[in-house]
Motif scaffolding. Structure first.
Motif, PDB file in Angstrom:
ATOM      1  N   GLY A  40       0.768  -1.230   0.000  1.00 35.27           N
ATOM      2  CA  GLY A  40       0.000   0.000   0.000  1.00 35.27           C
ATOM      3  C   GLY A  40       0.801   1.282   0.000  1.00 35.27           C
ATOM      4  O   GLY A  40       2.040   1.277   0.032  1.00 35.27           O
ATOM      5  N   PRO A  41       0.092   2.420  -0.041  1.00 33.04           N
ATOM      6  CA  PRO A  41       0.746   3.724  -0.216  1.00 33.04           C
ATOM      7  C   PRO A  41       1.643   4.138   0.943  1.00 33.04           C
ATOM      8  O   PRO A  41       2.570   4.917   0.760  1.00 33.04           O
ATOM      9  N   LYS A  42       1.388   3.634   2.137  1.00 32.31           N
ATOM     10  CA  LYS A  42       2.235   3.912   3.304  1.00 32.31           C
ATOM     11  C   LYS A  42       2.998   2.636   3.646  1.00 32.31           C
ATOM     12  O   LYS A  42       2.835   2.060   4.712  1.00 32.31           O
ATOM     13  N   SER A  43       3.839   2.194   2.732  1.00 35.71           N
ATOM     14  CA  SER A  43       4.485   0.892   2.817  1.00 35.71           C
ATOM     15  C   SER A  43       5.420   0.772   4.015  1.00 35.71           C
ATOM     16  O   SER A  43       6.378   1.531   4.157  1.00 35.71           O
ATOM     17  N   HIS A  44       5.145  -0.215   4.861  1.00 34.41           N
ATOM     18  CA  HIS A  44       6.033  -0.492   5.989  1.00 34.41           C
ATOM     19  C   HIS A  44       7.291  -1.220   5.526  1.00 34.41           C
ATOM     20  O   HIS A  44       8.348  -1.089   6.148  1.00 34.41           O
ATOM     21  N   VAL A  45       7.179  -1.976   4.429  1.00 34.72           N
ATOM     22  CA  VAL A  45       8.357  -2.615   3.869  1.00 34.72           C
ATOM     23  C   VAL A  45       9.343  -1.550   3.403  1.00 34.72           C
ATOM     24  O   VAL A  45      10.546  -1.620   3.685  1.00 34.72           O
ATOM     25  N   ALA A  46       8.839  -0.538   2.690  1.00 32.90           N
ATOM     26  CA  ALA A  46       9.708   0.540   2.211  1.00 32.90           C
ATOM     27  C   ALA A  46      10.374   1.264   3.381  1.00 32.90           C
ATOM     28  O   ALA A  46      11.579   1.552   3.354  1.00 32.90           O
ATOM     29  N   LYS A  47       9.598   1.555   4.404  1.00 35.05           N
ATOM     30  CA  LYS A  47      10.144   2.273   5.562  1.00 35.05           C
ATOM     31  C   LYS A  47      11.182   1.432   6.292  1.00 35.05           C
ATOM     32  O   LYS A  47      12.252   1.914   6.671  1.00 35.05           O
ATOM     33  N   THR A  48      10.884   0.151   6.473  1.00 35.96           N
ATOM     34  CA  THR A  48      11.781  -0.729   7.206  1.00 35.96           C
ATOM     35  C   THR A  48      13.110  -0.913   6.492  1.00 35.96           C
ATOM     36  O   THR A  48      14.173  -0.943   7.120  1.00 35.96           O
ATOM     37  N   LEU A  49      13.066  -1.020   5.158  1.00 35.57           N
ATOM     38  CA  LEU A  49      14.279  -1.260   4.386  1.00 35.57           C
ATOM     39  C   LEU A  49      14.907   0.024   3.840  1.00 35.57           C
ATOM     40  O   LEU A  49      15.784  -0.027   2.989  1.00 35.57           O
ATOM     41  N   SER A  50      14.419   1.173   4.318  1.00 36.41           N
ATOM     42  CA  SER A  50      14.963   2.474   3.889  1.00 36.41           C
ATOM     43  C   SER A  50      14.860   2.679   2.386  1.00 36.41           C
ATOM     44  O   SER A  50      15.746   3.268   1.761  1.00 36.41           O
ATOM     45  N   LEU A  51      13.773   2.194   1.800  1.00 32.71           N
ATOM     46  CA  LEU A  51      13.500   2.446   0.385  1.00 32.71           C
ATOM     47  C   LEU A  51      12.672   3.719   0.255  1.00 32.71           C
ATOM     48  O   LEU A  51      12.318   4.360   1.248  1.00 32.71           O
ATOM     49  N   GLY A  52      12.356   4.108  -0.977  1.00 29.24           N
ATOM     50  CA  GLY A  52      11.600   5.336  -1.189  1.00 29.24           C
ATOM     51  C   GLY A  52      10.184   5.229  -0.641  1.00 29.24           C
ATOM     52  O   GLY A  52       9.580   4.159  -0.662  1.00 29.24           O
ATOM     53  N   GLU A  53       9.655   6.360  -0.175  1.00 29.13           N
ATOM     54  CA  GLU A  53       8.302   6.392   0.369  1.00 29.13           C
ATOM     55  C   GLU A  53       7.481   7.452  -0.346  1.00 29.13           C
ATOM     56  O   GLU A  53       8.003   8.499  -0.744  1.00 29.13           O
ATOM     57  N   ASN A  54       6.198   7.195  -0.518  1.00 31.07           N
ATOM     58  CA  ASN A  54       5.303   8.163  -1.134  1.00 31.07           C
ATOM     59  C   ASN A  54       5.161   9.391  -0.240  1.00 31.07           C
ATOM     60  O   ASN A  54       5.030   9.280   0.989  1.00 31.07           O
ATOM     61  N   ARG A  55       5.173  10.558  -0.858  1.00 29.69           N
ATOM     62  CA  ARG A  55       5.055  11.818  -0.124  1.00 29.69           C
ATOM     63  C   ARG A  55       3.836  12.636  -0.525  1.00 29.69           C
ATOM     64  O   ARG A  55       3.429  13.531   0.212  1.00 29.69           O
ATOM     65  N   HIS A  56       3.264  12.350  -1.684  1.00 30.80           N
ATOM     66  CA  HIS A  56       2.149  13.138  -2.201  1.00 30.80           C
ATOM     67  C   HIS A  56       0.949  12.215  -2.430  1.00 30.80           C
ATOM     68  O   HIS A  56       1.082  11.159  -3.052  1.00 30.80           O
ATOM     69  N   PHE A  57      -0.218  12.645  -1.937  1.00 32.25           N
ATOM     70  CA  PHE A  57      -1.383  11.777  -1.956  1.00 32.25           C
ATOM     71  C   PHE A  57      -2.648  12.525  -2.351  1.00 32.25           C
ATOM     72  O   PHE A  57      -2.759  13.739  -2.202  1.00 32.25           O
ATOM     73  N   ILE A  58      -3.618  11.729  -2.820  1.00 33.66           N
ATOM     74  CA  ILE A  58      -5.015  12.134  -2.926  1.00 33.66           C
ATOM     75  C   ILE A  58      -5.771  11.298  -1.895  1.00 33.66           C
ATOM     76  O   ILE A  58      -5.461  10.112  -1.706  1.00 33.66           O
ATOM     77  N   PHE A  59      -6.729  11.917  -1.210  1.00 33.58           N
ATOM     78  CA  PHE A  59      -7.568  11.166  -0.281  1.00 33.58           C
ATOM     79  C   PHE A  59      -8.926  10.955  -0.928  1.00 33.58           C
ATOM     80  O   PHE A  59      -9.620  11.917  -1.268  1.00 33.58           O
TER      81      PHE A  59
END
Length: 256
Positions: A40-59
């Protein structure tokens, strides 16, 4: 070694390198030869492995209504309103046995409470053509949609992001299902080939095939900064604009 822990520790992922052997430690002592972040858009895998994270969103928020007196079967009804849906649109479309009514707005223009208020105002505005105000929705969906294009980095040795986690969503239409399915399947095949010794780690080469959305990111910036209801009202009277809208929302997938 690179490691991280999600807050409140629902799961833990650790990336280690031990000579030629690399692995990811997962819950309960399980091990995986490859880790795919499709969370998903707030990926815990990305955060855990220091990969890129989404910064801009539509709700986005969508209601489903059953048994309503409105035929949306052959149209996607789009509504542009800079106050209620800044940065995106509202819509009515026929679902499976239901009518779907929703809107999406640039995240950062208030939170969930403001989105609910905007949805109430949107239903009131729709009332002259389709009045859903006295109908209880059978289902309500809401969530974040990334709209800033691909994140960076997209991969690490034996780890890869796909789908919303990778930002693989059109910055213009917020559509990402077909892209996620296509590249998710490609990732699965590539990982299988890698683990069977037929190809190199797809983390090294597969992200190059991901869509870059260069034009669509420029269009997203323009819409965010210059959205004008009056201008769109005039443009939508032209056949060229209606044709362009049809291509954007109903483009044909290429035959395989």
């Amino acid at each position: 070694m690179r490691s991280g822990r999600r807050a409140h520790s629902i799961w833990r992922a650790v990336h280690q390198s031990d000579g030629a052997r690399e692995w990811h430690a997962l819950p309960d002592g399980a091990q995986a030869c490859y880790l795919v972040g499709a969370d998903g858009p707030k990926s815990h895998v990305a955060k855990t492995l220091s990969l890129g994270e989404n910064r801009h969103f539509i709700f986005g928020m969508e209601h489903e209504y059953g048994g309503v007196d409105f035929d949306a079967s052959d149209r996607l009804h789009c509504f542009i309103d800079k106050r209620l849906a800044p940065g995106y649109i509202g819509w009515i479309i026929a679902g499976v046995g239901v009518t779907q009514v929703g809107l999406a707005r640039r995240s950062g223009v208030g939170g969930i409470a403001e989105a609910k208020t905007a949805m109430t105002a949107f239903l009131k505005k729709l009332a002259p053509i389709a009045d859903f105000r006295d109908c209880a929705p059978t289902n309500v969906r809401a969530g974040l949609i990334p709209c800033g294009g691909l994140v960076s980095p997209l991969a690490a040795p034996r780890a890869l992001l796909v789908g919303d986690a990778a930002g693989m969503v059109s910055p213009v239409t917020a559509g990402g299902i077909h892209t996620a399915l296509r590249h998710g399947r490609a990732a699965g095949v590539a990982i299988a080939d890698f683990l069977n010794g037929r190809k190199a780690d797809p983390a090294q080469w597969l992200p190059v095939s991901y869509p870059r959305f260069r034009l669509k990111r420029a269009l997203r910036w323009s819409y965010d900064n210059f959205q004008s209801d009056a201008a769109f009202n005039l443009l939508l009277r032209s056949s060229a604009m209606r044709t362009a809208a049809s291509v954007v929302f109903f483009h044909r997938m290429r035959a395989r």
